[in-house]
Scaffold this motif. Structure first.
Motif, PDB file in Angstrom:
ATOM      1  N   GLY A 167      48.510  37.847  42.006  1.00 54.90           N
ATOM      2  CA  GLY A 167      48.367  36.830  43.047  1.00 54.90           C
ATOM      3  C   GLY A 167      47.555  37.322  44.229  1.00 54.90           C
ATOM      4  O   GLY A 167      46.790  36.564  44.842  1.00 54.90           O
ATOM      5  N   LEU A 168      47.670  38.628  44.545  1.00 60.52           N
ATOM      6  CA  LEU A 168      46.957  39.188  45.691  1.00 60.52           C
ATOM      7  C   LEU A 168      45.454  39.176  45.471  1.00 60.52           C
ATOM      8  O   LEU A 168      44.679  38.882  46.391  1.00 60.52           O
ATOM      9  N   VAL A 169      45.015  39.474  44.249  1.00 64.54           N
ATOM     10  CA  VAL A 169      43.570  39.479  43.992  1.00 64.54           C
ATOM     11  C   VAL A 169      43.001  38.057  44.091  1.00 64.54           C
ATOM     12  O   VAL A 169      41.861  37.861  44.551  1.00 64.54           O
ATOM     13  N   VAL A 170      43.783  37.046  43.719  1.00 63.83           N
ATOM     14  CA  VAL A 170      43.324  35.658  43.860  1.00 63.83           C
ATOM     15  C   VAL A 170      43.197  35.293  45.336  1.00 63.83           C
ATOM     16  O   VAL A 170      42.230  34.632  45.754  1.00 63.83           O
ATOM     17  N   ILE A 171      44.151  35.735  46.148  1.00 61.15           N
ATOM     18  CA  ILE A 171      44.085  35.469  47.596  1.00 61.15           C
ATOM     19  C   ILE A 171      42.853  36.124  48.204  1.00 61.15           C
ATOM     20  O   ILE A 171      42.141  35.529  49.027  1.00 61.15           O
ATOM     21  N   CYS A 172      42.568  37.363  47.791  1.00 63.09           N
ATOM     22  CA  CYS A 172      41.390  38.070  48.307  1.00 63.09           C
ATOM     23  C   CYS A 172      40.092  37.377  47.865  1.00 63.09           C
ATOM     24  O   CYS A 172      39.106  37.353  48.615  1.00 63.09           O
ATOM     25  N   GLU A 173      40.084  36.817  46.665  1.00 63.53           N
ATOM     26  CA  GLU A 173      38.902  36.090  46.185  1.00 63.53           C
ATOM     27  C   GLU A 173      38.682  34.824  47.018  1.00 63.53           C
ATOM     28  O   GLU A 173      37.546  34.521  47.415  1.00 63.53           O
ATOM     29  N   ILE A 174      39.747  34.070  47.259  1.00 63.95           N
ATOM     30  CA  ILE A 174      39.634  32.842  48.046  1.00 63.95           C
ATOM     31  C   ILE A 174      39.236  33.173  49.480  1.00 63.95           C
ATOM     32  O   ILE A 174      38.407  32.476  50.099  1.00 63.95           O
ATOM     33  N   VAL A 204      35.683  40.120  46.492  1.00 63.77           N
ATOM     34  CA  VAL A 204      36.911  39.982  47.263  1.00 63.77           C
ATOM     35  C   VAL A 204      36.646  40.442  48.693  1.00 63.77           C
ATOM     36  O   VAL A 204      35.685  41.169  48.969  1.00 63.77           O
ATOM     37  N   LYS A 205      37.498  39.996  49.575  1.00 64.82           N
ATOM     38  CA  LYS A 205      37.429  40.437  50.969  1.00 64.82           C
ATOM     39  C   LYS A 205      38.655  41.280  51.265  1.00 64.82           C
ATOM     40  O   LYS A 205      39.789  40.824  51.104  1.00 64.82           O
ATOM     41  N   LEU A 206      38.412  42.530  51.701  1.00 58.59           N
ATOM     42  CA  LEU A 206      39.499  43.452  52.025  1.00 58.59           C
ATOM     43  C   LEU A 206      39.596  43.608  53.535  1.00 58.59           C
ATOM     44  O   LEU A 206      38.591  43.450  54.251  1.00 58.59           O
ATOM     45  N   PRO A 207      40.761  43.951  54.053  1.00 56.01           N
ATOM     46  CA  PRO A 207      40.921  44.066  55.513  1.00 56.01           C
ATOM     47  C   PRO A 207      40.314  45.341  56.085  1.00 56.01           C
ATOM     48  O   PRO A 207      40.525  45.638  57.255  1.00 56.01           O
ATOM     49  N   PHE A 208      39.565  46.096  55.310  1.00 55.12           N
ATOM     50  CA  PHE A 208      38.935  47.326  55.800  1.00 55.12           C
ATOM     51  C   PHE A 208      37.599  47.499  55.086  1.00 55.12           C
ATOM     52  O   PHE A 208      37.369  46.936  54.010  1.00 55.12           O
ATOM     53  N   TYR A 214      37.883  50.673  44.749  1.00 51.50           N
ATOM     54  CA  TYR A 214      37.514  50.341  43.366  1.00 51.50           C
ATOM     55  C   TYR A 214      38.723  50.416  42.441  1.00 51.50           C
ATOM     56  O   TYR A 214      38.954  49.526  41.616  1.00 51.50           O
ATOM     57  N   LEU A 215      39.523  51.470  42.581  1.00 54.50           N
ATOM     58  CA  LEU A 215      40.698  51.624  41.720  1.00 54.50           C
ATOM     59  C   LEU A 215      41.746  50.554  42.017  1.00 54.50           C
ATOM     60  O   LEU A 215      42.360  49.988  41.108  1.00 54.50           O
ATOM     61  N   PHE A 216      41.938  50.268  43.302  1.00 52.89           N
ATOM     62  CA  PHE A 216      42.957  49.281  43.678  1.00 52.89           C
ATOM     63  C   PHE A 216      42.555  47.873  43.225  1.00 52.89           C
ATOM     64  O   PHE A 216      43.343  47.170  42.585  1.00 52.89           O
ATOM     65  N   VAL A 217      41.326  47.467  43.536  1.00 53.18           N
ATOM     66  CA  VAL A 217      40.856  46.144  43.121  1.00 53.18           C
ATOM     67  C   VAL A 217      40.753  46.067  41.605  1.00 53.18           C
ATOM     68  O   VAL A 217      41.065  45.033  40.998  1.00 53.18           O
ATOM     69  N   GLY A 218      40.314  47.176  40.971  1.00 53.68           N
ATOM     70  CA  GLY A 218      40.229  47.189  39.514  1.00 53.68           C
ATOM     71  C   GLY A 218      41.577  46.993  38.858  1.00 53.68           C
ATOM     72  O   GLY A 218      41.699  46.282  37.838  1.00 53.68           O
ATOM     73  N   THR A 219      42.626  47.598  39.427  1.00 52.90           N
ATOM     74  CA  THR A 219      43.981  47.418  38.889  1.00 52.90           C
ATOM     75  C   THR A 219      44.444  45.977  39.044  1.00 52.90           C
ATOM     76  O   THR A 219      44.961  45.368  38.094  1.00 52.90           O
ATOM     77  N   MET A 220      44.242  45.409  40.227  1.00 54.36           N
ATOM     78  CA  MET A 220      44.639  44.023  40.457  1.00 54.36           C
ATOM     79  C   MET A 220      43.873  43.077  39.528  1.00 54.36           C
ATOM     80  O   MET A 220      44.458  42.181  38.906  1.00 54.36           O
TER      81      MET A 220
END
Length: 532
Positions: free
Chosen positions: A61-68, A173-177, A189-195
């Motif tokens: 769900g978090l990766v979908v939120i970051c995509e939106i 995706v948009k990350l807060p950093f 890369y590893l975190f987004v890749g896992t999500m």
């Protein structure tokens, strides 16, 4: 290979596998293990697995939120917008489908355990061969689906490492950093890749689960058809008199009360089994109707978008082209397997009536009280085959699949276009005996019989309210629908009041009339089959 297989079985040992019967395990074991590793198993409710499952769902769900968040907060090019829409749509549709599946988990479990029902008769070698055939077919399609899906995922994940862009991720995706340094990029890369991998695995599992529940229904209908075809011979072979007198005539068997009672009981069991399979299929139809509408719309949109990306990037970015090509192939194949198995259920459900007809009633068994009526009712019910509908509107079949690929409404026969000044277009509309101007007061589209008509807004405003300039360019689109077989409506459409030609400024009425009449004549000849 043996070691990897053992490790896989150890890591994916779900309670659903342990509690499954032999036939359920043959069809669903791989599905249960995949659902377990992706956090979607509904049979494992112990604390450790619940924590793992909740974590997986939260990451997905978090990766979908970051995509939106990225799509709403950035000014993007057309290619970037298409990439974001592709991923967001397929993830949102998947989350919706999985929510419906989880809320109906009891129904899906009932469908899986139906294979272990005592009424599911596979006592003969022929029917065992039928079951084995569908088990192998299911495994074959499952392997193709998984290979294509995970190859697509692998290309998608590895593409950022070989493209020309620095600090690029596999999904927008948009990350807060910021991640513009090597260390931060590796962590991101590893975190987004896992999500993204978990979210994509859920997309894959939604297709796997649907196929896994459709093919067993096909198998049950196929086995039932074989039972109906051989009901007389099987009852005769088990009749004690047939053993003592192997050359006894079929017409003589129906004179024995013991055989008649055995036949009636066997026929009643088959009718009961038929009713159970119909109920199971109806339940699945009801559950999948809305998700299939979303799936059909999403697949059609993705095929168009990804097809555009594949053709637009073939000369500029080979890696992006390969990624788009794999993604396009995956979407086309998942839509194919859904339409393929839904149509197969329709065919097999209709075949029950044919099998009942060839059940040996001509031997005189139709004179048995209740037998004739039972056979007629089975045939009558099978003449109305089970048809899966997406949202109650679109038939899920291979015909719909090919129509979706062509971007065509399967109920549409032809489309015509008129472009010209709104004044002559309005006058022609007022002279049309089939359509009335007032019918367009509240809507720009109207349908009469097998013909629909769409007016551009400026044309509607001019005809209804007199607003606008008579020299503005208006548009009329006429849509000709296919008529149902046996309908009283004529397939021939009178074109004497409908202009198909394009009319522009500067063309006088006396020049339009002969061209118009010539076009009407040629169009009518084409519709009557005299012109190819």
């Amino acid at each position: 290979m043996w070691f990897l297989h053992s490790v896989w079985r150890k890591l994916t040992q779900s309670r659903a596998v342990d509690s499954a019967g032999p036939l359920e395990r043959a069809f669903f074991e791989s599905v249960y293990r995949l659902a377990f590793i992706t956090g979607l198993s509904t049979s494992d409710d112990y604390m450790g697995y619940m924590i793992y499952s909740s974590s997986v769902r939260m990451l997905s769900g978090l990766v979908v939120i970051c995509e939106i968040w990225h799509a709403l907060g950035n000014n993007m090019s057309l290619d970037e917008l298409i990439s974001s829409v592709n991923v967001i749509f397929i993830h949102l549709i998947t989350l919706w489908k999985l929510m419906i599946m989880v809320s109906n988990k009891k129904v899906f479990k009932k469908l899986a355990r139906a294979l272990e029902s005592p009424s599911f008769d596979i006592s003969t070698e022929n029917r065992q061969a039928i079951v084995n055939h569908w088990v192998l077919t299911h495994k074959k399609y499952l392997k193709v689906l998984l290979c294509l899906a995970y190859l697509t995922l692998a290309v998608w994940v590895l593409h950022p490492l070989v493209d020309d862009m620095d600090f690029n991720l596999m999904v927008d995706v948009k990350l807060p950093f910021a991640y513009d340094s090597p260390l931060r990029y590796v962590i991101s890369y590893l975190f987004v890749g896992t999500m993204f991998s978990y979210a994509s695995s859920m997309v894959i599992m939604s297709e796997v689960i649907m196929q896994a529940h459709l093919i067993p229904l096909v198998c049950q209908f196929n086995v039932l058809a074989n039972c109906f075809e051989n009901v007389f011979e099987e009852c005769a072979s088990e009749f004690p008199g047939a053993i003592c007198f192997p050359d006894i005539n079929k017409h003589e068997l129906v004179k024995h009360n013991m055989f008649v009672e055995k036949y009636r009981k066997r026929l009643g069991d088959l009718v009961k089994q038929h009713r159970e399979i119909l109920d199971q299929t109806t339940d699945l139809k009801t559950i999948l109707s809305a998700p299939m509408l979303g799936q059909l719309a999403c697949s059609g949109l993705l095929i168009c978008f990804v097809g555009y990306q594949a053709t637009a990037t073939i000369a500029e970015n080979l890696g992006k082209f390969v990624m788009s090509l794999f993604y396009l192939g995956y979407n086309m194949f998942t839509l194919y397997i859904i339409c393929r198995w839904c149509e197969e259920i329709t065919i097999q459900s209709q075949r029950i009536g044919q099998s009942a007809y060839f059940s040996g009633w001509e031997s005189g068994v139709s004179h048995v009280p209740g037998a004739r009526a039972t056979i007629i009712l089975v045939i009558a019910r099978s003449n109305k085959p089970l048809v899966f509908l997406a949202g109650g509107m679109y038939t899920l079949s291979l015909t719909s699949y090919t129509s979706a690929l062509k971007g065509q409404n399967p109920n549409m026969k032809d489309v015509s276009l008129r472009i010209g000044n709104v004044e002559p277009l309005c006058n022609d509309l007022k002279d049309n005996p089939d359509f009335h101007v007032e019918d367009f007061r509240n809507n720009r589209i109207n349908r009469v019989g097998a013909v629909g008509m769409y007016l551009s807004e400026n044309l509607r405003e001019y005809c209804i309210f007199g607003n606008g300039s008579p020299h503005e360019e208006g548009v009329v689109i006429s849509i000709f629908y296919k008529t149902n077989e046996g309908s009283t409506e004529s397939n021939e459409v009178d074109l004497s009041h409908r202009t198909i030609m394009i009319r522009r400024d500067g063309l006088a009425d006396d020049e339009v009339h002969p061209l118009f009449q010539q076009h009407i004549q040629s169009e009518n000849e084409r519709r009557n089959g005299r012109l190819v």
